[in-house]
Design a protein around this motif. Structure first.
Motif, mmCIF file in Angstrom:
data_model
loop_
_atom_site.group_PDB
_atom_site.id
_atom_site.type_symbol
_atom_site.label_atom_id
_atom_site.label_comp_id
_atom_site.label_asym_id
_atom_site.label_seq_id
_atom_site.Cartn_x
_atom_site.Cartn_y
_atom_site.Cartn_z
ATOM 1 N N ILE A 78 0.848 -1.202 0.000
ATOM 2 C CA ILE A 78 0.000 0.000 0.000
ATOM 3 C C ILE A 78 0.875 1.240 0.000
ATOM 4 C CG2 ILE A 78 -1.685 1.328 1.337
ATOM 5 C CD1 ILE A 78 -2.756 -1.355 2.386
ATOM 6 N N GLY A 79 1.923 1.191 0.774
ATOM 7 C CA GLY A 79 2.837 2.324 0.856
ATOM 8 C C GLY A 79 3.470 2.651 -0.482
ATOM 9 N N GLN A 80 3.871 1.623 -1.212
ATOM 10 C CA GLN A 80 4.478 1.849 -2.518
ATOM 11 C C GLN A 80 3.523 2.566 -3.467
ATOM 12 O OE1 GLN A 80 5.732 -2.214 -3.467
ATOM 13 N NE2 GLN A 80 7.856 -1.543 -3.366
ATOM 14 N N ARG A 81 2.256 2.202 -3.420
ATOM 15 C CA ARG A 81 1.279 2.825 -4.308
ATOM 16 C C ARG A 81 1.008 4.283 -3.920
ATOM 17 N NH1 ARG A 81 0.804 -2.377 -4.491
ATOM 18 N NH2 ARG A 81 -0.041 -3.477 -6.307
ATOM 19 N N LEU A 82 0.953 4.533 -2.617
ATOM 20 C CA LEU A 82 0.713 5.901 -2.164
ATOM 21 C C LEU A 82 1.925 6.791 -2.403
ATOM 22 C CD1 LEU A 82 -1.309 5.347 1.130
ATOM 23 C CD2 LEU A 82 -2.147 6.093 -1.085
ATOM 24 N N VAL A 83 3.111 6.203 -2.284
ATOM 25 C CA VAL A 83 4.323 6.954 -2.616
ATOM 26 C C VAL A 83 4.279 7.377 -4.081
ATOM 27 C CG1 VAL A 83 6.807 6.735 -2.987
ATOM 28 C CG2 VAL A 83 5.813 5.989 -0.841
ATOM 29 N N TRP A 84 3.813 6.465 -4.941
ATOM 30 C CA TRP A 84 3.680 6.799 -6.359
ATOM 31 C C TRP A 84 2.695 7.948 -6.549
ATOM 32 C CZ3 TRP A 84 -0.638 6.641 -9.558
ATOM 33 C CH2 TRP A 84 -0.386 6.862 -10.916
ATOM 34 N N LEU A 85 1.578 7.928 -5.792
ATOM 35 C CA LEU A 85 0.585 8.987 -5.899
ATOM 36 C C LEU A 85 1.169 10.327 -5.480
ATOM 37 C CD1 LEU A 85 -2.393 9.642 -6.502
ATOM 38 C CD2 LEU A 85 -2.894 9.217 -4.088
ATOM 39 N N ALA A 86 2.009 10.304 -4.434
ATOM 40 C CA ALA A 86 2.651 11.536 -3.970
ATOM 41 C C ALA A 86 3.915 11.832 -4.757
ATOM 42 C CB ALA A 86 2.986 11.421 -2.486
ATOM 43 N N LYS A 87 4.216 10.975 -5.739
ATOM 44 C CA LYS A 87 5.396 11.110 -6.586
ATOM 45 C C LYS A 87 6.676 11.121 -5.770
ATOM 46 C CE LYS A 87 2.856 13.445 -10.265
ATOM 47 N NZ LYS A 87 2.738 14.630 -11.141
ATOM 48 N N GLY A 88 6.644 10.374 -4.649
ATOM 49 C CA GLY A 88 7.835 10.222 -3.830
ATOM 50 C C GLY A 88 8.206 11.430 -3.005
ATOM 51 N N LYS A 89 7.371 12.469 -3.007
ATOM 52 C CA LYS A 89 7.690 13.700 -2.286
ATOM 53 C C LYS A 89 7.006 13.686 -0.912
ATOM 54 C CE LYS A 89 8.216 16.416 -6.520
ATOM 55 N NZ LYS A 89 7.746 17.591 -7.302
ATOM 56 N N GLU A 90 7.802 13.828 0.127
ATOM 57 C CA GLU A 90 7.281 13.746 1.489
ATOM 58 C C GLU A 90 6.300 14.868 1.792
ATOM 59 O OE1 GLU A 90 9.486 12.292 5.387
ATOM 60 O OE2 GLU A 90 9.809 14.440 5.084
ATOM 61 N N ARG A 91 6.592 16.074 1.329
ATOM 62 C CA ARG A 91 5.686 17.199 1.583
ATOM 63 C C ARG A 91 4.312 16.936 0.961
ATOM 64 N NH1 ARG A 91 6.628 22.673 2.761
ATOM 65 N NH2 ARG A 91 8.860 22.343 2.431
ATOM 66 N N ALA A 92 4.290 16.414 -0.261
ATOM 67 C CA ALA A 92 3.022 16.094 -0.914
ATOM 68 C C ALA A 92 2.289 15.009 -0.142
ATOM 69 C CB ALA A 92 3.268 15.643 -2.354
ATOM 70 N N LEU A 93 3.030 14.050 0.383
ATOM 71 C CA LEU A 93 2.414 12.980 1.159
ATOM 72 C C LEU A 93 1.813 13.511 2.451
ATOM 73 C CD1 LEU A 93 1.842 9.968 1.389
ATOM 74 C CD2 LEU A 93 4.088 9.686 2.453
ATOM 75 N N VAL A 94 2.485 14.470 3.068
ATOM 76 C CA VAL A 94 1.948 15.098 4.281
ATOM 77 C C VAL A 94 0.605 15.751 3.981
ATOM 78 C CG1 VAL A 94 2.273 16.984 5.937
ATOM 79 C CG2 VAL A 94 4.176 15.457 5.399
ATOM 80 N N ILE A 95 0.543 16.509 2.887
ATOM 81 C CA ILE A 95 -0.699 17.201 2.523
ATOM 82 C C ILE A 95 -1.810 16.202 2.225
ATOM 83 C CG2 ILE A 95 -1.767 18.711 0.798
ATOM 84 C CD1 ILE A 95 0.978 20.083 0.503
ATOM 85 N N LEU A 96 -1.502 15.159 1.437
ATOM 86 C CA LEU A 96 -2.501 14.142 1.122
ATOM 87 C C LEU A 96 -2.997 13.434 2.378
ATOM 88 C CD1 LEU A 96 -0.952 12.490 -2.076
ATOM 89 C CD2 LEU A 96 -3.024 13.896 -1.963
#
Length: 421
Positions: A78-96
């Protein structure tokens, strides 16, 4: 000395232990429980009932489900897929993550929402090979889950409590989404605060601290695909039951734990070795202290004092500022349910006595009651994310300043949407 004063004295001592961390947080909470009983602030059954609270079982059960997701490798996938959604950017992942947690907790239990995110964020961190740190994200997920509870009538318990108080007193009840008039600005402020201040600070503060969630790594073993599928199905079942509330939330979590053990998604021996007992003991102890404060009348004593010092200098603005301030202070150490349940009748009766509308004050009470950002014991989501390795002072640093901003926003906006007259 009265039980209320004794309880406040114990709370003061425990707060010092929490802040200084001279002792582990869970031990400080247990000491507080023991002192409450020994000093006569509350009886044993009242204090130690915290360990049988449904929230404790909810937290423990979802920890087991989370362990199963890691042990089978499902969280990693699941993490790998969400990382792809955030394009590997931690800041984008924080916002999502913040937006997703807030959106879910507007309709689901905020504790269950946070519990679901912990293994998922952990899987993302594991899949990123060090590019993403769970510690940079999980506290903000907890804050978002707390804030999401401000958006609807069913987002958390405080809105339901003030709604019941207004209805019983014959006043107009709030609409289902009316709480969002305050909740959405606070959520927007939280997102801005995290992006501009919180996340950059987390990067600096935790840069030299290596920590990983205490779940099994999917790379340590090669579990069967069936076990991986089973763990995901159990998680989806828990999410569905959380949403429908067909059965109690705690029972849902325990059911999930039982199922992943029956399906052998995780080894019982390994589970007990990695299980985060610190969080369970801290949560049970904190709930016990909150029970003692409620039973002894300590919380009501603080509330009465704070609200009545207005005296002859009363103005609606001063009253609103006092209600919001007292609520925010109490909810950092007491459950938001206990805090709002205790204050609602007092605030309502005082508004009636002053001849003004109770709506701005009751809305401020419900919103401030959910604003437990500055301690790990103020609300279960904050306690849950302790597994990421946060310390008490981390909550004070990241949540303390935001509480001030939220306080000002509540005091300013409440009378704009709900006039005093």
């Amino acid at each position: 000395m009265s039980p209320a004063l004794l309880a406040l004295a114990v709370l003061g001592g425990v707060a010092i232990l929490y802040a200084t961390e001279w002792l582990p947080l869970w031990l400080s909470a247990l000491i507080g429980c023991v002192l409450m009983v020994l000093l006569g602030a509350a009886d044993f059954s009242t204090v130690f009932r915290g360990f049988s609270d449904p929230v404790v079982f909810l937290v423990g059960g979802m920890m087991v489900v989370g362990e199963a997701l890691f042990a089978t490798g499902a969280a990693h996938d699941i993490g790998q897929r969400l990382v792809w959604l955030a394009k590997g950017k931690e800041r984008a992942l924080v916002i999502l993550s913040v937006l997703a947690a807030a959106g879910l907790s507007a309709f689901l239990n905020n504790t269950g929402t946070t519990a679901i995110f912990i293994p998922i964020i952990g899987g993302i961190a594991a899949a990123s090979l060090g590019k993403i740190r769970a510690k940079n994200i999980l506290m903000f997920v907890a804050f978002a889950a707390n804030t999401g509870g401000m958006l609807t009538l069913v987002g958390s318990t405080p809105p339901l409590l003030v709604q019941a108080a207004l209805t019983n007193a014959g006043y107009r009840p709030f609409g289902f989404f009316e709480f969002a008039l305050l909740g959405l600005p606070i959520l927007g402020l939280l997102l801005f605060y995290i992006v501009v201040f919180g996340y950059p600070l987390a990067q600096r503060r935790f840069a030299s601290k290596s920590f990983s969630l205490s779940y099994a790594s999917a790379q340590e073993n090669t579990p069967s695909a069936l076990k991986k599928i089973a763990s995901v199905l159990v998680l989806l079942l828990c999410v569905g039951l959380f949403a429908s509330e067909a059965i109690p939330l705690a029972l849902t979590a325990v059911l999930g734990a039982v199922l992943v053990l029956l399906f052998r998604c995780v080894s019982p021996r390994e589970l007990f070795q990695r299980f985060d007992w610190n969080t369970v003991l801290l949560l049970g102890g904190a709930l016990g202290i909150a029970n003692a404060l409620d039973k002894s009348g300590a919380g009501r004593l603080v509330a009465d004092f704070g609200l009545r010092i207005l005296g002859e200098e009363f103005t609606p603005w001063a009253f609103l500022a006092m209600v919001t301030g007292v609520t925010m202070v109490l909810t950092q150490f007491m459950s938001n349910t206990a805090t709002v349940a205790m204050l609602a009748p007092i605030v309502l009766s005082m508004a009636e006595g002053f001849g003004i509308s109770p709506h701005p004050f009751m809305m401020a009470l419900a919103t401030a009651g959910a604003a437990a950002y500055a301690t790990p014991v103020g609300t279960p989501p904050n306690s849950l994310v302790l597994v990421a390795g946060y310390r008490f002072r981390d909550y004070v640093v990241f949540g303390g300043l935001f509480i001030l901003f939220a306080y000002l926003l509540i005091v300013f906006l409440a009378p704009v949407f709900w006039p005093f007259g």
